[in-house]
Every structure is written in C-alpha cells, then in structure tokens.
Design a protein around this motif. Structure first.
Motif: not given
Length: 630
Positions: A604-613
């Motif tokens: 699963e995806h976690l954290g802010n989305f989508p991430q430039a990094f």
C-alpha cells in the motif's frame, strides 16, 4: 498489484458520510491534475477529495481525503452500482480519464485544469470536468460539497442561471454546468441522464469574493472542447522537449510530467508534494504538510529535469532560489532554511487541524511544518550540486548568485563540524550525521569546481583545506571497521568506533562523487544495507528501533531509497540485479505510474502523494541504468 493503466475499486457511495477508516479510498487510488499553480486529487470513484486554491499551499476547498465526513468533496458518477473503474492519462498529458462500467453502459469522466498559454495575460484558474456516455446510457449524479478553509469557514450556496455560486469571507467558488443543479444544505446537487454519445460539462472557478465574471459559456460545448485541446497541446509541446529515448520512456516521462505538475509556474518553485497529512503509518502521528519547497527535494528535482533536457524549469528554479538567498542575506537569515513557502517565506509554523479526523483516523493533521526551523547541513551540498549542474548544462549563474553562494559557503565553513537534524528530519535532537558531512564535502567541492572552471573569485586555499578535513573525518569517524560499512552517525572520537547504525542515504556516495563505486568500502556498504534494510528491492531509510527518531510508531519503506538502491547496484557492476530491482519498483507504482512517499507491508502507498522525491529518483535510476546497459 495493478498494472499502470487500470485500477478496479469497489463501489463507493457518492456522499461524504463515513467514520474513521470507512469512506476512504486507498491513497494509490487517485490521479493528479493541475495548472502549475495548484493541483487536485481525483479518485477512481469519481470524487475530487483534495483541492486547494488558488495555490498548492492555500487552504483546501475539498478535503475529504483527510476527513470523509467534514472535509468537503466533489462526487461525479453513475447512480447505482459500478462494476468496474479504470483510470488513465490521455497520452502524453496530465488530463485524467476515469471510466466507469455499469450494467447499462460505460461513462468516461475527463478531468483537467487549463494552462496559461505563452503570451496570455493573466491566468484564470478553472477545474473542468466533462462526462461522456461512451456506450449505452447512464443515470448520473453529482454532489459538489465545498468546505472552505479546511472546513473552518461557513459559506453560502446560491443558484444561478447556469450553476451555483459558493461564497465565503475569503474565497468565492463559481460552478457552471450544462445540466440543472440545485442547492441542498449549502451543497450543489444534480441528477441527469446521458444517452450514448451525450456529454455534460462542469467548470469550477475560484475567485476573490468580488469577482463576478462567468467561468466559461457552457451552453457552447465548443468552448470546453477548445479548453481540452489547448490543454493537450500544452502538455505535449512541453514533453516534446525531453531528450530521453531509453528503455523506460513511459515511466520516466510520467515522472517528468508529475514533477512539472508540482512546479509553481509564477515563481519557479517546486513543491515536495501537493498534499498534507497523509500518514506514513495509518493511525499514527507521522503526518506532515509537504506543500512547500524543500531545498533538498527541489535541488534533486532540478537535477532530474536537467538530465531530461528541461533547462527552462532549472532556470526558473534558480531564479526562485536567487530571490530566497537575497532575502536571507538581507534579513540576516543564515543559515539557509530547510524549506520555504512558494513565495520564499521561511516562517511556516506548524498548526493542528484538530477538527479533522485525519486519513482513516490518522491524527493529528498538521498544517505548516516545524522542520522549517531545523538545522540540516546536507541541504548545502544538494543545493550547490544543483547549481553546479545548472552552471555546467544551463546558461550559467550570475555574479549576484555567485556572491550569495560564497556567503553561504563562508557560513558553512564555520559550522560544518556540528550536529544537525539530518536528511530525514528526525525529531530526536541533533546528531553528527555522516550523510550531512558528505554533503558538506560536496558543497565545498562543487564551489571549488565552479571557481576553477569559470575563473570565479574564491579563497581556494581555504576551501581546499576544509574540503580535505571533512573528507578525512568521514573516512575516520563514519566508517565501521568492525562491520565494514559506513554508518549513520560519526563517532565522537577518532579513536572510538562509531555505532553500527545503517542508513540508506549513504547509497549516494558515488553519485555525488565522494567515492568510486568500485571502492571496497562502498561495495561492502552496499552489501550491509542490502542485508539490513532491503526487502524485495524495497529499502527502509533506517531502523527506528535501532536509531530512535523522536516519534512513535513505524513507517514503510522509503521509495527514493529504493531507487537509490537500483543506482547503487548498477554502479557497482550488478546491472542484472539493478534491472530486476527497477522493474520490481515499477510494480509498486499505482495504476497511473504515480508514487507516494512510502510503500507499506502489503504494497500500500503511504505518506504524501505523489511525492517529487520519489519521481526524481525514478528518473535518475532509469536514465543511469540505461547508460550502464548501453
């Protein structure tokens, strides 16, 4: 695991009612649209549940991503059960297409935000939704439920001849539609039928409270069609400047388009992500606001864009950076701040939106970011390296910029040998991070290179002496002879071995030219990280149990580190393993090729989305591996 074009989701009701963990799509079940000023997330269920206007860092209008009950949303979809949902981007653009298959036919929702064309005066911010009955027929329903200022400001809804106008103290939102809408409890609601080939149009425009000009004449469908076509032209013309023709063109170009979406065109700033508050652990406290410009992230983004030939974006960012440096010099704000607002403001106090429950109950929801006040010494290396690359591949830096950089370097030469918060912005107090030392070395080394290459003035004798001192300290105090690896923190005494704490940031040592990838010390570091932090090509940045970071809970694997792992394998000659690792990472992308900050235990995806990094690291890994494979 989904492929890169299709996502299936269970039927989700159009209303916003729900409880913690209830009416929330997975983070990965979203696409991104934007106009180079702000962005919106559109779910596979037809809901826009994140939209801030007029800028990335403005308060939200739709925020059900962080509170399904009270955050606000814009739902558009068929009445009744939906058997299958699919999303894709219109080829080579950031126009999002959401297709829904029902028992009676197929409908397609086209979501986009028109861009300002070259030569246009001003920019009208519009969010356009066009729904088409592709096959068969459909009974459709829309609910537009704005909640201004993160749901804190009341508003009024007033019916107008072609839609509804929402008014609040700070912002007005005008919604025009080609179908009849009515107001219910300060929301706009409508139901309508579409026969095969028919369409309905909606345009939402946010304005100052006194602005009364209509968004677009939707009675004439040709106006909306021209908006669509002009948006297609903009994105395709922009992408045509890419010089990349390698093996992974689709994924690299999608990442480039995503990085462009995270660019604030008026200032040249590049935000870390368009969202706030998405958790690194569902139900945990690791929830941050990423809608700002991290010097580190933006510098890496500039590097990635330069690799693809996008020099205009690099030049715009350097312009933004020059203004920030000038402000820091004029206001005595030294050292360089970790992050800034889009306008270059360094004061970003962290506040809690305690009236919101957070994504699936992940509270607290924070606005602002306390990391702005941290000392992170690594940002100097990332910044100077980006400027060096721009100076090498772009138009070159100005005298004023060189003067500003020399002032920053003077400060760094006095302060590099101290503790800091490190690249991961831990909140457990300052430590003597090895990665930070490496990037201090990079900062001095790049300044020496630029001075010699262009004959720029500088105290090369002093710079060289300090550069060598940093190098020897890293090799003596950042290396564990016992474990044969570079470690997260330097020892306090050259005679004492450092703690054996692994850190994935040390995978970049050859990328920044600190060590040869063939150096035995780097090879053994790669081996140690592979054994201690890597699982199925996914890489943890460190182990919080071994190295406490001042926060409760756990986190997923960090996607940028996973792409760094690919590069490290390639550089050390393990190209077959690198290619497998890269292909595995592609399977963790969502159905559109987008990545959040982290990947959890079940993918699963976690954290802010989508991430430039993450997307910039994908570009670097793919283009780098292409070079090694030939």
């Amino acid at each position: 695991m989904t492929d890169h074009r299709t996502a299936e989701a269970a039927s989700v009701p159009g209303g916003a009612s729900g409880t913690a963990g209830g009416d929330y799509l997975p983070i990965a079940e979203h696409g991104l649209i934007g106009d180079l000023r702000t962005a919106a997330l559109v779910g596979t269920d037809g809901r826009i549940n994140w939209f801030c206007a007029p800028r990335f860092d403005s308060p939200s209008i739709f925020g059900s991503l962080l509170d399904a009950r009270d955050g606000g949303h814009w739902h558009l979809g068929p009445v009744g059960e939906v058997a299958k949902r699919q999303q894709y981007y219109f080829p080579d653009t950031n126009i999002l297409m959401t297709r829904m298959l029902t028992g009676d036919g197929i409908v397609e929702i086209q979501d986009f935000m028109p861009l300002r064309a070259e030569g246009d005066q001003g920019h009208r911010q519009r969010l356009v939704r066009r729904v088409v009955a592709v096959r068969g027929s459909a009974r459709m329903r829309t609910v537009v439920a704005p909640r201004m200022n993160y749901g804190r400001d009341p508003h009024k809804a007033e019916s107008q001849p072609h839609g509804v106008r929402f008014t609040s103290e700070a912002l007005d939102v005008s919604l025009q539609a080609s179908v009849t809408l009515h107001t219910e409890d300060q929301d706009a609601v409508g139901e309508f039928d579409l026969a095969e080939g028919q369409s309905a149009l909606f345009v939402l425009e946010s304005t100052a409270p006194t602005h009364a000009e209509p968004a677009v004449d939707l009675v004439d469908a040709q106006a909306a069609e021209e908006l669509f076509r002009s948006t297609v032209r903009f994105w395709r013309q922009w992408l045509s400047r890419s010089t990349y023709t390698g093996r992974w063109r689709e994924m690299v170009h999608r990442s480039a388009l995503t990085l462009k979406l995270l660019t604030h065109e008026p200032t040249g700033a590049i935000v870390a992500a368009p969202t706030l508050g998405l958790p690194e652990q569902v139900g945990g406290e690791r929830n941050w606001d990423y809608r700002y410009v991290w010097i580190r992230d933006a510098a890496f983004s500039l590097h990635a864009l330069l690799r693809l030939g996008f020099t205009r974006e690099a030049e715009a960012f350097i312009g933004w950076l020059t203004r920030c440096l000038r402000g820091a010099r004029d206001d005595g704000q030294v050292p360089l701040r970790v992050l800034y607002s889009i306008d270059g403001d360094a004061e970003l106090p962290e506040q809690l939106l305690d009236h919101w429950e957070g994504y699936r109950g992940s509270a607290p929801v924070r606005v602002g970011n306390g990391a702005a006040g941290q000392l992170q010494l690594d940002i100097y290396g990332e910044l100077f390296d980006a400027v060096y690359l721009f100076n090498k591949h772009g138009d070159g830096i100005s005298h004023e910029s060189w003067t500003d950089l020399c002032s920053l370097l003077d400060w760094l030469l006095e302060h590099w040998d101290g503790p800091d918060a490190g690249i991961w912005e831990t909140r457990a107090g300052r430590q003597r991070h090895t990665y930070s030392r490496v990037m201090c070395w990079v900062a001095v080394e790049r300044m020496i290179r630029m001075a010699r290459q262009r004959g720029l003035p500088g105290d090369l004798g002093r710079w060289t002496a300090e550069r060598d001192k940093i190098y020897h300290q890293i090799m003596e105090q950042g290396w564990s002879e016992k474990d044969q690896t570079f470690v997260q923190r330097l020892s306090g005494d050259p005679e004492q071995p450092p703690e054996s704490i692994l850190d994935a940031s040390l995978l970049v040592l050859p990328m920044v030219k600190f060590l040869s990838p063939k150096d035995p010390r780097f090879r053994s570091t790669v081996r140690a990280i592979g054994e201690g932090l890597v699982t199925d090509s996914l890489v943890f940045r460190y182990d919080p149990k071994v190295s406490p970071d001042g926060l409760d809970g756990t986190e997923g694997t960090f996607s940028i580190c996973s792409f760094w792992w690919v590069e490290a394998l390639a550089r050390t000659g393990r190209t077959d393993e690198a290619r497998v690792a890269l292909e595995k990472m592609f399977t963790y992308a969502n159905h559109l090729g987008l990545y959040a900050e982290q990947i959890g235990m079940t993918g699963e995806h976690l954290g802010n989305f989508p991430q430039a990094f993450t997307h910039l690291a994908l570009i670097s890994a793919a283009t780098g591996l292409d070079g090694f494979l030939g």
